[in-house]
Scaffold this motif. Structure first.
Motif, PDB file in Angstrom:
ATOM      1  N   HIS A   1      15.707  74.088  31.061  1.00  0.00           N
ATOM      2  CA  HIS A   1      14.312  74.157  31.494  1.00  0.00           C
ATOM      3  C   HIS A   1      14.095  75.030  32.728  1.00  0.00           C
ATOM      4  O   HIS A   1      13.136  75.778  32.792  1.00  0.00           O
ATOM      5  CB  HIS A   1      13.768  72.748  31.745  1.00  0.00           C
ATOM      6  CG  HIS A   1      13.639  71.948  30.482  1.00  0.00           C
ATOM      7  ND1 HIS A   1      12.549  72.068  29.648  1.00  0.00           N
ATOM      8  CD2 HIS A   1      14.470  71.058  29.899  1.00  0.00           C
ATOM      9  CE1 HIS A   1      12.721  71.261  28.600  1.00  0.00           C
ATOM     10  NE2 HIS A   1      13.875  70.638  28.730  1.00  0.00           N
TER      11      HIS A   1
ATOM     12  N   PRO B   1      15.625  79.360  32.104  1.00  0.00           N
ATOM     13  CA  PRO B   1      14.829  80.341  31.352  1.00  0.00           C
ATOM     14  C   PRO B   1      13.535  80.723  32.073  1.00  0.00           C
ATOM     15  O   PRO B   1      13.087  81.860  31.963  1.00  0.00           O
ATOM     16  CB  PRO B   1      14.519  79.617  30.043  1.00  0.00           C
ATOM     17  CG  PRO B   1      15.563  78.584  29.917  1.00  0.00           C
ATOM     18  CD  PRO B   1      15.896  78.162  31.314  1.00  0.00           C
ATOM     19  N   ASN B   2      12.968  79.798  32.817  1.00  0.00           N
ATOM     20  CA  ASN B   2      11.742  80.118  33.542  1.00  0.00           C
ATOM     21  C   ASN B   2      12.036  80.875  34.835  1.00  0.00           C
ATOM     22  O   ASN B   2      11.322  81.800  35.198  1.00  0.00           O
ATOM     23  CB  ASN B   2      10.961  78.843  33.860  1.00  0.00           C
ATOM     24  CG  ASN B   2      10.224  78.310  32.642  1.00  0.00           C
ATOM     25  OD1 ASN B   2       9.238  78.867  32.221  1.00  0.00           O
ATOM     26  ND2 ASN B   2      10.756  77.245  32.061  1.00  0.00           N
TER      27      ASN B   2
ATOM     28  N   LEU C   1      12.290  87.054  26.531  1.00  0.00           N
ATOM     29  CA  LEU C   1      12.408  85.801  27.277  1.00  0.00           C
ATOM     30  C   LEU C   1      11.081  85.065  27.404  1.00  0.00           C
ATOM     31  O   LEU C   1      11.043  83.850  27.453  1.00  0.00           O
ATOM     32  CB  LEU C   1      12.948  86.082  28.690  1.00  0.00           C
ATOM     33  CG  LEU C   1      14.422  86.418  28.821  1.00  0.00           C
ATOM     34  CD1 LEU C   1      14.745  86.793  30.260  1.00  0.00           C
ATOM     35  CD2 LEU C   1      15.278  85.231  28.399  1.00  0.00           C
TER      36      LEU C   1
END
Ligand SMILES: Nc1ncnc2c1ncn2[C@@H]1O[C@H](COP(=O)(O)OP(=O)(O)O)[C@@H](O)[C@H]1O
Ligand code: SF4
Ligand SMILES: [Mg+2]
Lengths: 325, 329
Positions: free
Chosen positions: B243, B246-247, B320
């Motif tokens: 979580h 990737p952000n 992404l």
């Protein structure tokens, strides 16, 4: 009592910030029985969310710390559990639906995956698609493959409810689940929560600032003001005869919103600053009934009627003797 | 990457947008270089006195007697034909001179980019796990230092310590000259030559990436969707990997892309210090030799490489972040 599922005792959650200590939750007692729907109402900023986050032990730390209290879930004091044991409670025993469906979903992960990862053991009835169906999502196959930004607010809240209910937890905490939604959608989401509750027998702790929602959804209600519970009782009794001047004001303003919009009645004054709350009864600067004792000493929570408690000098015997100022 | 708008048309559009940029670069470099003092013919002929007629003949042979705008026009039309001019010094077509150097530069740049990305991300993530802890402070201090050190100084220090004092690694070149190595030995030889220059080139970018990754991870850790992930009962490793990362990567990828241009600047210094036979050193040498066609050619090729790498980075970003579509940007 055998029947009690959640019992919060003397909970204090403070935020230590550079300006001082914010007493967001300051000695809250609250319990939820099996199958019961309990409301927690109060103005914005009074500590409702932090009470809920404390129960899940999700208070952002630092700056937030649970300073004192006990949170009994069945026979376990959650505050004594280590992080690893606590994880087994989250999502399985207690789940939470959050206020803002826009920000609570991971923006770069597909919806289906976000549901799947909470499933303890996927079975035939417990699949992502079944769950999406059960929360009233029309095209579950498609939605599972979409990203959150492709869904409307109502749909996202349904997804969040699906995540919360994935493992059929006995207790669901819903933190203003409809505040961020359109009025038409609000009713649908409340209906959904109601349906879940009746079908699964889930206990509900419903946080809201809207007494209308409490009247519709709850059996019992706690009224919170500035980090403290000031009144509690069954919904019928509190709507019939609210005891605390704050609860009275809250009820009047909610009625006036519903019925006479132009004649809107609100409680005078502003929500107190929890960095430096007022002395004595925290409501005294805004209270139309305030007496001299209110400024000096804090009233304790007393049972005025069976199952109906209030914290106000008007109802304490020696308080009443001390006359009006 | 199943999104609307095809990847191909996006790439094509991006490349078309790059053409005006390339034209500007060509015109700008051309003008700038021709305004600089010094006569290329002089350096071509050398210091000894030559007959006036010979100098004039050379001048006209290279087209240097024509007005500047004619020279520019010729230069541009030639580029379109794939002709970047003729090197005064190497007496070879410029393109051939440069193309010969491209592999060496890529051999230095690609490992440097990968290393600075990987090391930056890992240290940044580690740093953000326990903000203001001892390890975080140590990493942050290192990052500050790495950001400040001048590359040429760092390069010389590394060389002084690891090649000259300790003798662990070679100090110059891309491989051992004259040694006929094969297979793994050849690879190991190249690797040992690569180590110091790549390190000198990366340190600054490791530092930049650490700082950005750290702050990005911290920022993401306060996001509501992380609270949701916690409320699901996920363990910390899953939350970080699935979580947060990737952000948190999104802004970092953008920065890495922007940084690649600066990496080319750094490679001029590093290649010069370590005698690395790439485009950077070629650039430096052609300044010294007033080999203008080669200099302009290296500028052009560098620009093309930067445009291409930025395109690749943007494609990674698109992959992404599902919220961005090919149509936009
Ligand atoms: N991260 C934080 N740092 C400092 N204070 C906070 C933080 N989060 C909440 N608070 C404070 O805690 C109090 C209660 O907040 P909250 O529980 O969100 O209120 P409610 O949900 O009733 O609107 C507020 O006064 C708020 O200022
Ligand atoms: S204690 Fe006093 S100030 Fe507080 S609510 Fe009662 S009357 Fe008002
Ligand atoms: Mg709230």
């Amino acid at each position: 009592m055998e029947n009690i599922l959640l019992d919060v005792r003397g909970l204090k959650t403070y935020f230590h910030i550079s300006l001082g200590v914010v007493r967001a939750v300051d000695g809250v007692n609250l319990c939820v029985s099996k199958g019961e729907a309990v409301g927690l109402v109060g103005e914005s900023g009074c500590g409702k969310t932090m009470t809920a986050h404390s129960i899940m032990k999700l208070v952002p730390s630092p700056p937030g710390f649970i300073e004192e209290g006990e949170i009994w879930f069945r026979n376990t004091d959650l505050l004594r559990l280590g992080e690893q044991e606590m994880r087994k409670f989250r999502g399985r025993e207690v789940s939470m639906v959050f206020q803002d469906p826009m920000t609570y979903l991971n923006p770069v992960m597909k919806v289906g995956k976000q549901i799947a990862e909470v499933l303890v053991s996927p079975t035939r009835d417990r699949t992502v698609i079944k769950l999406l169906e059960s929360v009233g999502i029309p095209d579950p196959l498609k939605v599972a493959d979409q990203y959150p930004h492709e869904l409307s607010g109502g749909m996202r809240q349904r997804v969040l409810i699906a995540i919360a209910m994935a493992n059929d937890p006995p207790l669901l905490i819903a933190d203003e689940p409809t505040t961020a939604l359109d009025v038409t959608i609000q009713a649908q989401i409340l209906d959904l929560i109601k349906t879940i509750k009746t079908e699964k027998g889930t206990s509900l702790l419903l946080i809201t600032h809207d007494l209308g929602i409490v009247a519709e959804m709850c059996d019992r209600v706690y009224v919170m003001y500035a980090g403290k519970i000031v009144e509690s009782g069954d919904v019928f009794s509190i709507f019939e005869e609210p005891l605390h001047p704050y609860a009275q004001g809250l009820l009047r303003s909610s009625l006036s919103i519903a019925e006479f919009r132009e004649n809107l009645e609100t409680i005078e004054g502003t929500v107190p600053n929890l960095l430096d709350p007022p002395s004595g009864c925290r409501f005294h600067p805004r209270c139309p009934m305030a007496m001299s004792v209110c400024k000096e000493k804090e009233p304790s929570l007393i049972q005025e009627k069976p199952g109906h408690e209030v914290s106000c000098w008007l109802y304490e015997k020696d308080g009443r003797d001390r006359n009006h100022s | 990457m199943a999104k609307d708008g095809s990847v191909k048309s996006y790439i094509l559009r991006r490349l078309l947008h790059a053409l005006p940029l390339l034209l500007c670069v060509v015109v700008f470099n051309f003008t700038l270089i021709h305004m600089a003092p010094g006569d290329p013919i002089q350096s071509l002929i050398g210091e000894f006195p030559a007959p006036e007629a010979y100098v004039e003949a050379m001048r006209s042979a290279f087209g240097l007697d024509k007005p500047l705008y004619v020279q520019l026009w010729l230069y541009i039309t030639n580029i379109l034909k794939g002709d970047l001019g003729f090197s005064f010094y190497y007496r070879q077509p410029v393109l051939a001179v440069i193309v010969e150097r491209v592999p060496a530069t890529l051999q230095l740049m690609i490992p440097a980019v990968l290393f600075s990305a990987l090391a930056g991300l890992l240290l940044g993530i580690f740093s953000a796990r326990k903000p203001y802890s001892l390890s975080d402070n140590a990493i942050s201090s290192f990052a500050l230092l790495g950001y400040c050190l001048p590359i040429f100084w760092l390069g010389q220090m590394l060389m002084l310590i690891f090649s000259i004092k300790l003798g662990w690694l070679p100090s110059q070149g891309i491989k051992t000259l004259g040694a006929e190595l094969e297979g793994f030995k050849a690879f190991a030889d190249r690797l040992s030559h690569l180590f110091l220059p790549a390190l000198a080139l990366s340190i600054r970018h490791v530092a930049i990436n650490v700082r950005i990754m750290r702050s990005s991870m911290l920022e993401v850790s306060y996001e509501d969707y992380i609270t949701l992930a916690r409320s699901k009962g996920l363990d910390e490793k899953t939350i970080v990997a699935r979580h947060m990362l990737p952000n948190a990567l999104l802004p970092v990828v953008t920065i890495i892309g922007l940084d690649i241009g600066f990496l080319f600047t750094g490679s001029v210094l590093v290649e010069t210090v370590f005698g690395w036979p790439g485009i950077g050193r070629l650039m430096y040498e052609s300044i010294l030799k007033r080999d203008y066609p080669v200099l302009m050619g290296t500028f052009l090729i560098t620009t093309v490489l930067v445009v291409l790498t930025n395109l690749i980075v943007d494609l990674i970003y698109l992959w992404l972040d599902p919220r961005v579509k090919y149509g936009r940007k």
